[in-house]
Design an enzyme around this catalytic site. Sequence first.
Site, PDB file in Angstrom:
ATOM      1  N   ASN A   1     136.557 106.291   9.696  1.00 36.92           N
ATOM      2  CA  ASN A   1     136.049 105.080   9.038  1.00 36.92           C
ATOM      3  C   ASN A   1     134.575 104.979   9.424  1.00 36.92           C
ATOM      4  OD1 ASN A   1     135.411 102.530   8.163  1.00 36.92           O
ATOM      5  ND2 ASN A   1     137.060 101.491   9.257  1.00 36.92           N
TER       6      ASN A   1
ATOM      7  N   ARG B   1     138.367 106.163   5.108  1.00 33.68           N
ATOM      8  CA  ARG B   1     138.359 104.832   4.509  1.00 33.68           C
ATOM      9  C   ARG B   1     137.087 104.708   3.660  1.00 33.68           C
ATOM     10  NH1 ARG B   1     136.048  99.308   6.607  1.00 33.68           N
ATOM     11  NH2 ARG B   1     136.834  97.998   4.941  1.00 33.68           N
TER      12      ARG B   1
ATOM     13  N   HIS C   1     140.272  94.978   1.167  1.00 35.08           N
ATOM     14  CA  HIS C   1     141.327  94.961   2.201  1.00 35.08           C
ATOM     15  C   HIS C   1     142.626  95.540   1.629  1.00 35.08           C
ATOM     16  CE1 HIS C   1     139.271  91.217   4.171  1.00 35.08           C
ATOM     17  NE2 HIS C   1     138.899  92.323   4.829  1.00 35.08           N
TER      18      HIS C   1
ATOM     19  N   LEU D   1     143.644  87.608   7.390  1.00 32.75           N
ATOM     20  CA  LEU D   1     142.693  86.598   7.872  1.00 32.75           C
ATOM     21  C   LEU D   1     141.990  87.107   9.117  1.00 32.75           C
ATOM     22  CD1 LEU D   1     145.133  83.538   7.577  1.00 32.75           C
ATOM     23  CD2 LEU D   1     143.524  84.373   5.848  1.00 32.75           C
ATOM     24  N   GLY D   2     140.784  87.610   8.931  1.00 35.37           N
ATOM     25  CA  GLY D   2     140.001  88.083  10.070  1.00 35.37           C
ATOM     26  C   GLY D   2     138.589  87.560   9.938  1.00 35.37           C
ATOM     27  N   ASN D   3     137.636  88.332  10.411  1.00 33.36           N
ATOM     28  CA  ASN D   3     136.243  87.943  10.202  1.00 33.36           C
ATOM     29  C   ASN D   3     135.954  87.957   8.701  1.00 33.36           C
ATOM     30  OD1 ASN D   3     133.737  87.158  11.096  1.00 33.36           O
ATOM     31  ND2 ASN D   3     132.982  89.252  11.004  1.00 33.36           N
ATOM     32  N   GLY D   4     136.450  88.994   8.031  1.00 32.07           N
ATOM     33  CA  GLY D   4     136.527  89.000   6.563  1.00 32.07           C
ATOM     34  C   GLY D   4     137.962  88.650   6.205  1.00 32.07           C
TER      35      GLY D   4
ATOM     36  N   ARG E   1     130.671  84.870   5.622  1.00 31.73           N
ATOM     37  CA  ARG E   1     130.542  84.850   4.144  1.00 31.73           C
ATOM     38  C   ARG E   1     131.041  83.514   3.610  1.00 31.73           C
ATOM     39  NH1 ARG E   1     133.870  89.993   3.935  1.00 31.73           N
ATOM     40  NH2 ARG E   1     132.448  91.563   4.750  1.00 31.73           N
TER      41      ARG E   1
ATOM     42  N   LEU F   1     136.445  82.165  15.294  1.00 28.20           N
ATOM     43  CA  LEU F   1     137.352  81.016  15.178  1.00 28.20           C
ATOM     44  C   LEU F   1     137.756  80.444  16.536  1.00 28.20           C
ATOM     45  CD1 LEU F   1     138.922  79.126  13.286  1.00 28.20           C
ATOM     46  CD2 LEU F   1     140.841  80.697  13.452  1.00 28.20           C
ATOM     47  N   ARG F   2     137.838  81.327  17.550  1.00 31.52           N
ATOM     48  CA  ARG F   2     138.213  80.814  18.883  1.00 31.52           C
ATOM     49  C   ARG F   2     137.205  79.775  19.356  1.00 31.52           C
ATOM     50  NH1 ARG F   2     139.323  86.840  20.712  1.00 31.52           N
ATOM     51  NH2 ARG F   2     137.530  86.956  19.356  1.00 31.52           N
TER      52      ARG F   2
ATOM     53  N   ILE G   1     142.823  86.587  12.949  1.00 28.90           N
ATOM     54  CA  ILE G   1     143.210  85.172  12.932  1.00 28.90           C
ATOM     55  C   ILE G   1     144.708  85.033  12.639  1.00 28.90           C
ATOM     56  CG2 ILE G   1     142.917  83.006  11.666  1.00 28.90           C
ATOM     57  CD1 ILE G   1     139.959  83.820  11.225  1.00 28.90           C
TER      58      ILE G   1
ATOM     59  N   ASN H   1     146.901  86.054  15.571  1.00 30.30           N
ATOM     60  CA  ASN H   1     146.721  85.450  16.901  1.00 30.30           C
ATOM     61  C   ASN H   1     146.674  83.941  16.940  1.00 30.30           C
ATOM     62  OD1 ASN H   1     146.351  87.835  18.621  1.00 30.30           O
ATOM     63  ND2 ASN H   1     144.646  88.238  17.221  1.00 30.30           N
TER      64      ASN H   1
ATOM     65  N   GLU I   1     145.514  99.457   9.487  1.00 30.81           N
ATOM     66  CA  GLU I   1     144.876 100.141   8.366  1.00 30.81           C
ATOM     67  C   GLU I   1     144.805 101.650   8.590  1.00 30.81           C
ATOM     68  OE1 GLU I   1     141.680  97.374   6.444  1.00 30.81           O
ATOM     69  OE2 GLU I   1     142.062  96.669   8.479  1.00 30.81           O
TER      70      GLU I   1
HETATM   71  P1  AMP Z   1     139.276  90.631  12.823  1.00 30.15           P
HETATM   72  O1  AMP Z   1     138.095  90.696  11.899  1.00 30.15           O
HETATM   73  O2  AMP Z   1     140.573  90.957  12.162  1.00 30.15           O
HETATM   74  O3  AMP Z   1     139.066  91.397  14.104  1.00 30.15           O
HETATM   75  O4  AMP Z   1     139.415  89.082  13.281  1.00 30.15           O
HETATM   76  C1  AMP Z   1     138.394  88.440  13.969  1.00 30.15           C
HETATM   77  C2  AMP Z   1     138.673  86.945  13.965  1.00 30.15           C
HETATM   78  O5  AMP Z   1     139.915  86.676  14.628  1.00 30.15           O
HETATM   79  C3  AMP Z   1     137.604  86.137  14.713  1.00 30.15           C
HETATM   80  O6  AMP Z   1     137.269  84.976  13.970  1.00 30.15           O
HETATM   81  C4  AMP Z   1     138.334  85.723  15.973  1.00 30.15           C
HETATM   82  O7  AMP Z   1     137.848  84.514  16.475  1.00 30.15           O
HETATM   83  C5  AMP Z   1     139.755  85.544  15.450  1.00 30.15           C
HETATM   84  N1  AMP Z   1     140.718  85.502  16.541  1.00 30.15           N
HETATM   85  C6  AMP Z   1     141.122  86.496  17.356  1.00 30.15           C
HETATM   86  N2  AMP Z   1     141.997  86.001  18.279  1.00 30.15           N
HETATM   87  C7  AMP Z   1     142.134  84.677  18.041  1.00 30.15           C
HETATM   88  C8  AMP Z   1     142.879  83.618  18.622  1.00 30.15           C
HETATM   89  N3  AMP Z   1     143.675  83.813  19.659  1.00 30.15           N
HETATM   90  N4  AMP Z   1     142.756  82.372  18.104  1.00 30.15           N
HETATM   91  C9  AMP Z   1     141.943  82.143  17.053  1.00 30.15           C
HETATM   92  N5  AMP Z   1     141.221  83.103  16.441  1.00 30.15           N
HETATM   93  C10 AMP Z   1     141.314  84.345  16.926  1.00 30.15           C
END
Ligand code: AMP
Length: 440
Positions: free
Chosen positions: A30, A118, A206, A235-238, A267, A309-310, A358, A361, A412
């Site tokens: 990737n 990828r 995705h 649901l992640g950063n993207g 974004r 998000l944390r 997100i 977790n 992935e």
């Molecule tokens: P990713 O792009 O899939 O790695 O996801 C990143 C996102 O996941 C970031 O916004 C992190 O803050 C969020 N994240 C990871 N662990 C937690 C958690 N325990 N509670 C809330 N958000 C989380």
Amino acid sequence: MLTSRPPFGQVPTRSNISGTALKPKLLVLNAGSSSLKFKIFGVEPLVAGMGGMFDRIGDSANCTLKASAPDPLGGKARKWELKLPASDHTSALQEILGFISENVSGSFSREVVAVGHRVVHGLDISAPVLLDTAAIDRIREAAVFAPLHNPAGLQGIEAAQRVFEGVPQVAVFDTAFHATMPPYAYVYGIPYELYDKHQIRRYGFHGTSHKYLVDQAAAMLGKSVSETNVITCHLGNGSSVAAVQNGRCVDTSMGMTPLEGLLMGTRCGDVDPAVVLHIESQLGLSAKETDNLLNKKSGLLGVTGSSDLRAVIEAAHKGEARAQLGLDMLVHRIKKYIGAYTAVLGGKVDAVIFSAGIGENSSLLRGLVLEGLQGLGMEVDSELNQQAVGGRQGDISAPGSRVKLLVIPTDEELSIAQQTLQVVGTGSTNAAAGAGAMAA
Ligand code: AMP
């Protein structure tokens, strides 16, 4: 340490290395503009091995290779972090190869039977493809919609073609899973020629993750993929959501680029297009500055000051109004898409799936999203919801919930490895590898 391509006497295939001490392997790559992620898979059976990332390629003083490998006996994973020079993706790949040869298998370069890449944008390509000149041209053509990602992907492909000459290379596209959307879901309400002549339409992203989640959900539900109706929330950063009917994507929240849809880390997601025109004409921002603002300075970051998000949740708990607003906006938009996609699926939803950083977790976020959705047949069990964190798969639905609510950690790389293997076939020669289909 390798400085040049390892000498291949013969292109490795599963047949010509069977019966030897060599073990066939897949390499998944990737490539980013200055990074190269990798993961090794054993092929028979498909099992993940060492993975890692070469970062800051081209910045010779700071190039780092980080890697980790699972302990075959189930103990703690082994981890490495090294400073290694790499002027470009080819030299990074050669360093990775040297590292794997030293730490995993001295014969690795002769064991790789296929490389899976990828690639972010594949236009309307609907399946993974064996990389040939036509496929590479198509990836180049799609770079107009993914100007940062596709050229980086091509750098990874070119590096692997140099280093693993003759070994089949497969591209797996983030857009491919969404190629089954009907035209009424992917054509925008702008003059039709813009779609017809300039390929401006919804593509979705995705896809590798959404596909993986559908396959896993079908297994958890005890159904075949072709009879599975789900809403997948990556649901992640993207972030993106997809509506999946009979195993096929019928709509998704990201658009021509990954900017559309949910509120993301940086974004903006959905905005009135007039906002963009207003920013440019009234505030005097150039197209490039607006692009940067919407992609890198908006979303959770733009509203709350943090894209993580944390940190947003922590600040909201301390009573910071903007953090609470950002959290509420995030939750509201995910709810809206779940509601809309329930309607798109005619109310026949087997499960809603939560995944990525997100979704895997944050039990808090999942709980907030599902609050008040009992009318859609979605009832969460709060205890099970609390427990499904830290990469644990789980069914978090309450006993009476008509719609299953599932937490599924995405993978992935594994999906790319599976799809690569499907293309190169279970047959014996790489010449037998089949190319993927182009969507009509
Ligand atoms: P990713 O792009 O899939 O790695 O996801 C990143 C996102 O996941 C970031 O916004 C992190 O803050 C969020 N994240 C990871 N662990 C937690 C958690 N325990 N509670 C809330 N958000 C989380």
